[in-house]
Motif scaffolding. Structure first.
Motif, PDB file in Angstrom:
ATOM      1  N   GLY A  26       0.835  -1.211   0.000  1.00 33.94           N
ATOM      2  CA  GLY A  26       0.000   0.000   0.000  1.00 33.94           C
ATOM      3  C   GLY A  26       0.863   1.252   0.000  1.00 33.94           C
ATOM      4  O   GLY A  26       0.595   2.213  -0.731  1.00 33.94           O
ATOM      5  N   LEU A  27       1.907   1.250   0.809  1.00 34.01           N
ATOM      6  CA  LEU A  27       2.805   2.409   0.853  1.00 34.01           C
ATOM      7  C   LEU A  27       3.440   2.615  -0.525  1.00 34.01           C
ATOM      8  O   LEU A  27       3.485   3.736  -1.033  1.00 34.01           O
ATOM      9  N   ARG A  28       3.897   1.496  -1.114  1.00 36.68           N
ATOM     10  CA  ARG A  28       4.543   1.607  -2.421  1.00 36.68           C
ATOM     11  C   ARG A  28       3.564   2.137  -3.465  1.00 36.68           C
ATOM     12  O   ARG A  28       3.901   2.991  -4.268  1.00 36.68           O
ATOM     13  N   SER A  29       2.309   1.652  -3.395  1.00 36.54           N
ATOM     14  CA  SER A  29       1.316   2.096  -4.385  1.00 36.54           C
ATOM     15  C   SER A  29       1.006   3.589  -4.216  1.00 36.54           C
ATOM     16  O   SER A  29       0.580   4.242  -5.154  1.00 36.54           O
ATOM     17  N   GLU A  30       1.233   4.114  -3.007  1.00 36.26           N
ATOM     18  CA  GLU A  30       1.027   5.558  -2.798  1.00 36.26           C
ATOM     19  C   GLU A  30       2.335   6.334  -2.982  1.00 36.26           C
ATOM     20  O   GLU A  30       2.437   7.494  -2.580  1.00 36.26           O
ATOM     21  N   ARG A  31       3.311   5.653  -3.520  1.00 34.60           N
ATOM     22  CA  ARG A  31       4.636   6.240  -3.776  1.00 34.60           C
ATOM     23  C   ARG A  31       5.302   6.772  -2.513  1.00 34.60           C
ATOM     24  O   ARG A  31       5.968   7.815  -2.514  1.00 34.60           O
ATOM     25  N   ILE A  32       5.076   6.054  -1.424  1.00 32.50           N
ATOM     26  CA  ILE A  32       5.756   6.409  -0.178  1.00 32.50           C
ATOM     27  C   ILE A  32       6.835   5.361   0.051  1.00 32.50           C
ATOM     28  O   ILE A  32       6.538   4.170   0.126  1.00 32.50           O
ATOM     29  N   LYS A  33       8.072   5.849   0.112  1.00 21.43           N
ATOM     30  CA  LYS A  33       9.197   4.916   0.265  1.00 21.43           C
ATOM     31  C   LYS A  33       9.369   4.595   1.741  1.00 21.43           C
ATOM     32  O   LYS A  33       9.742   5.458   2.525  1.00 21.43           O
ATOM     33  N   PHE A  34       9.085   3.371   2.136  1.00 17.28           N
ATOM     34  CA  PHE A  34       9.289   2.990   3.535  1.00 17.28           C
ATOM     35  C   PHE A  34      10.455   2.016   3.608  1.00 17.28           C
ATOM     36  O   PHE A  34      10.344   0.861   3.237  1.00 17.28           O
ATOM     37  N   LYS A  35      11.605   2.516   4.108  1.00 20.02           N
ATOM     38  CA  LYS A  35      12.785   1.661   4.246  1.00 20.02           C
ATOM     39  C   LYS A  35      13.183   1.690   5.716  1.00 20.02           C
ATOM     40  O   LYS A  35      13.331   2.756   6.293  1.00 20.02           O
ATOM     41  N   GLY A  36      13.355   0.502   6.285  1.00 22.76           N
ATOM     42  CA  GLY A  36      13.765   0.468   7.677  1.00 22.76           C
ATOM     43  C   GLY A  36      13.009  -0.614   8.411  1.00 22.76           C
ATOM     44  O   GLY A  36      12.967  -1.758   7.962  1.00 22.76           O
ATOM     45  N   ILE A  37      12.391  -0.212   9.518  1.00 26.66           N
ATOM     46  CA  ILE A  37      11.675  -1.191  10.335  1.00 26.66           C
ATOM     47  C   ILE A  37      10.212  -0.792  10.443  1.00 26.66           C
ATOM     48  O   ILE A  37       9.894   0.340  10.785  1.00 26.66           O
ATOM     49  N   LEU A  38       9.345  -1.732  10.125  1.00 25.87           N
ATOM     50  CA  LEU A  38       7.916  -1.520  10.354  1.00 25.87           C
ATOM     51  C   LEU A  38       7.527  -2.398  11.536  1.00 25.87           C
ATOM     52  O   LEU A  38       7.816  -3.598  11.562  1.00 25.87           O
ATOM     53  N   TYR A  39       6.900  -1.769  12.506  1.00 24.15           N
ATOM     54  CA  TYR A  39       6.533  -2.449  13.760  1.00 24.15           C
ATOM     55  C   TYR A  39       5.016  -2.375  13.852  1.00 24.15           C
ATOM     56  O   TYR A  39       4.452  -1.283  13.874  1.00 24.15           O
ATOM     57  N   ALA A  40       4.368  -3.546  13.870  1.00 28.51           N
ATOM     58  CA  ALA A  40       2.919  -3.557  14.049  1.00 28.51           C
ATOM     59  C   ALA A  40       2.609  -3.984  15.474  1.00 28.51           C
ATOM     60  O   ALA A  40       3.014  -5.059  15.913  1.00 28.51           O
ATOM     61  N   GLY A  41       1.924  -3.099  16.221  1.00 27.39           N
ATOM     62  CA  GLY A  41       1.403  -3.459  17.542  1.00 27.39           C
ATOM     63  C   GLY A  41       0.044  -4.100  17.291  1.00 27.39           C
ATOM     64  O   GLY A  41      -0.836  -3.465  16.703  1.00 27.39           O
ATOM     65  N   LEU A  42      -0.121  -5.346  17.699  1.00 25.09           N
ATOM     66  CA  LEU A  42      -1.317  -6.105  17.316  1.00 25.09           C
ATOM     67  C   LEU A  42      -2.130  -6.546  18.528  1.00 25.09           C
ATOM     68  O   LEU A  42      -1.568  -6.799  19.600  1.00 25.09           O
TER      69      LEU A  42
END
Ligand code: AMP
Ligand code: GLY
Length: 422
Positions: free
Chosen positions: A256-272
């Motif tokens: 989804g981030l890529r499709s919105e042209r948002i470059k997310f590089k690093g760590i994605l942390y999901a609190g679930l």
């Protein structure tokens, strides 16, 4: 290679500790660091949001890559600033960091991409927010939009409590501008887990699952803190649950981030919040968790610099993840009064004895040297972390190590990881 780590907590000590084992690291710098970090890295007294000074340091010392620990500099655009100067840095840019720095941004993103999360509404008007709370009834959750060091969330069991929380955020501005907008969302039930992945914007490398303990006292009593302990793995995240997390949460988020042209590089942390094997997202963070990183780094076999370079160079899919098939537990030792007011400068003893124990590492968080003495210098002081074949053994080792350590006012939870043993 030369690496710079930004931050000064237990998380950063664990990152530096792991980097120090890398075969390709020649020198580690940490800004500003702490007493424990200074034993294995050169600590430079620069604030985490003084970007000009940090970039100058990276230039003058020929630093090859910078790794950012805390959310604050990420949300202020440290990655953009480094990249403008052509310097390698790991972390999302300012736009991508809104996944953590704006709860409104994150909720709207999740809605657009059908990522499971609690139903919600956003309010800028106090009156409309109060009307909504009265209409919905309790339990209900009120969240300040912006960063509030983990304290801007009120899980209210009564309407009165919810309205008191709303007043605190919107009228008294307890969290400043972070409370200009609020998210009001349905209360979720179940068991929490933290799920973190490395990503280069395309590929994903999942980390071992983990769980932290946010409340200050045993049995989850008392106010929220930055985290009083953590363990890895989190048994609630079974193989089946993990594949649902990847398919329903992590992949749709990165895509989804890529499709919105948002470059997310690093760590994605999901609190679930996990109930009946199904995860809902409570929050996203855009950095490693503290204290989850401490047990996770102890279980990771991969070279952290290899992973960091692969993220920066967008070839993370080349890395083969390797984890130890064991367990780790971290118990945080905090200053008297934390998470409220506390004193600094208390002498810490017993670390030499604790360090001699097998499979145990004492990560420093709020510590400093005062002359020859090691003293407390923050709310969370140390994270005593141990490995074991299973959670029970790791837990016993961590608590055994703590018996050696003392400082005035020291307090800690006695039930870290018990949830995983039930
Ligand atoms: P957050 O910063 O959004 O993760 O919220 C902090 C803590 O508040 C979480 O770790 C949960 O314990 C709790 N929390 C947040 N949102 C909800 C929710 N919708 N239902 C129940 N508890 C929540
Ligand atoms: N341990 C929770 C966090 O790092 O946000």
């Amino acid at each position: 290679m030369k690496v710079l780590v930004i931050g000064s907590g237990g998380r950063e000590h664990a990152i530096v500790w792991k980097l120090a084992q890398s075969r390709i690291v020649d020198k580690i710098y940490c800004a500003p660091g702490n007493a424990g970090i200074s034993e294995i890295a050169e600590c430079i007294d620069i604030k985490v949001d003084d970007f000009d000074a940090l970039i100058n340091l990276a230039k003058h010392e020929w630093i090859d890559i910078t790794i950012v620990g805390p959310e604050d500099p990420l949300s202020k655009g440290i990655v953009d600033a480094f990249q403008r100067e052509g310097r390698k840095i790991i972390g999302p840019n300012k736009t991508a960091a809104q996944m953590e720095s704006s709860k409104v941004f994150a909720k709207e993103f999740m809605k657009r991409h059908r990522i499971p999360t609690a139903e919600y509404k956003v309010f800028t008007s106090y009156t409309h927010a109060e009307e909504y709370i009265r209409m919905k009834g309790s339990p209900i959750v009120i969240k300040a939009e912006g960063l509030a060091a983990g304290k801007g969330v009120i899980v209210a069991t009564t309407v009165d409590e919810a309205i008191a929380g709303l007043k605190l955020i919107m009228k008294e501005k307890a969290f400043g501008d972070a409370g200009n907008r609020v998210v009001i969302e349905d209360c979720l039930f179940g068991e929490e887990a933290s799920y973190m992945v490395f990503t280069d914007g395309n590929a994903i490398m999942p980390m071992a699952s983990s769980q932290d303990h946010k409340r200050v006292f045993d049995l989850d009593a008392g106010p929220n803190t930055g985290g009083m302990g953590a363990y890895s793995p989190a048994p609630i995240v079974t193989k089946d649950v993990e594949s649902i997390i990847l398919e329903k949460v992590i992949k749709p988020t990165i895509n989804g981030l890529r499709s919105e042209r948002i470059k997310f590089k690093g760590i994605l942390y999901a609190g679930l919040m996990i109930k009946d094997g199904f995860p809902n997202v409570l929050e996203f963070n855009c950095r490693l968790g503290d204290p989850e990183t401490q047990p996770i780094m102890m279980r990771m076999r991969n070279d952290l610099l290899d992973i960091s370079l692969a993220i920066a160079e967008e070839r993370l899919s080349d890395i083969v993840p390797a984890w130890q098939d064991n367990a780790s537990v971290c118990v945080v030792l905090a200053s008297g009064g934390y998470p409220g007011k506390y004193e600094k400068g208390k002498i810490i003893t017993g670390l030499e004895e604790a360090k001699k124990l097998d499979n145990t590492v004492v990560f420093h968080a709020g510590t400093a040297f005062s002359g020859n003495n090691l003293v407390t210098n923050g709310g969370r002081v140390l994270g005593v972390t141990a490995l074991g074949d299973d959670i029970k053994t790791a837990k016993e080792r961590a608590y055994k190590a703590i018996e050696n350590i003392h400082f005035d006012g020291m307090h800690y939870r006695k039930d870290i990881a018990d949830r995983a043993l039930r």
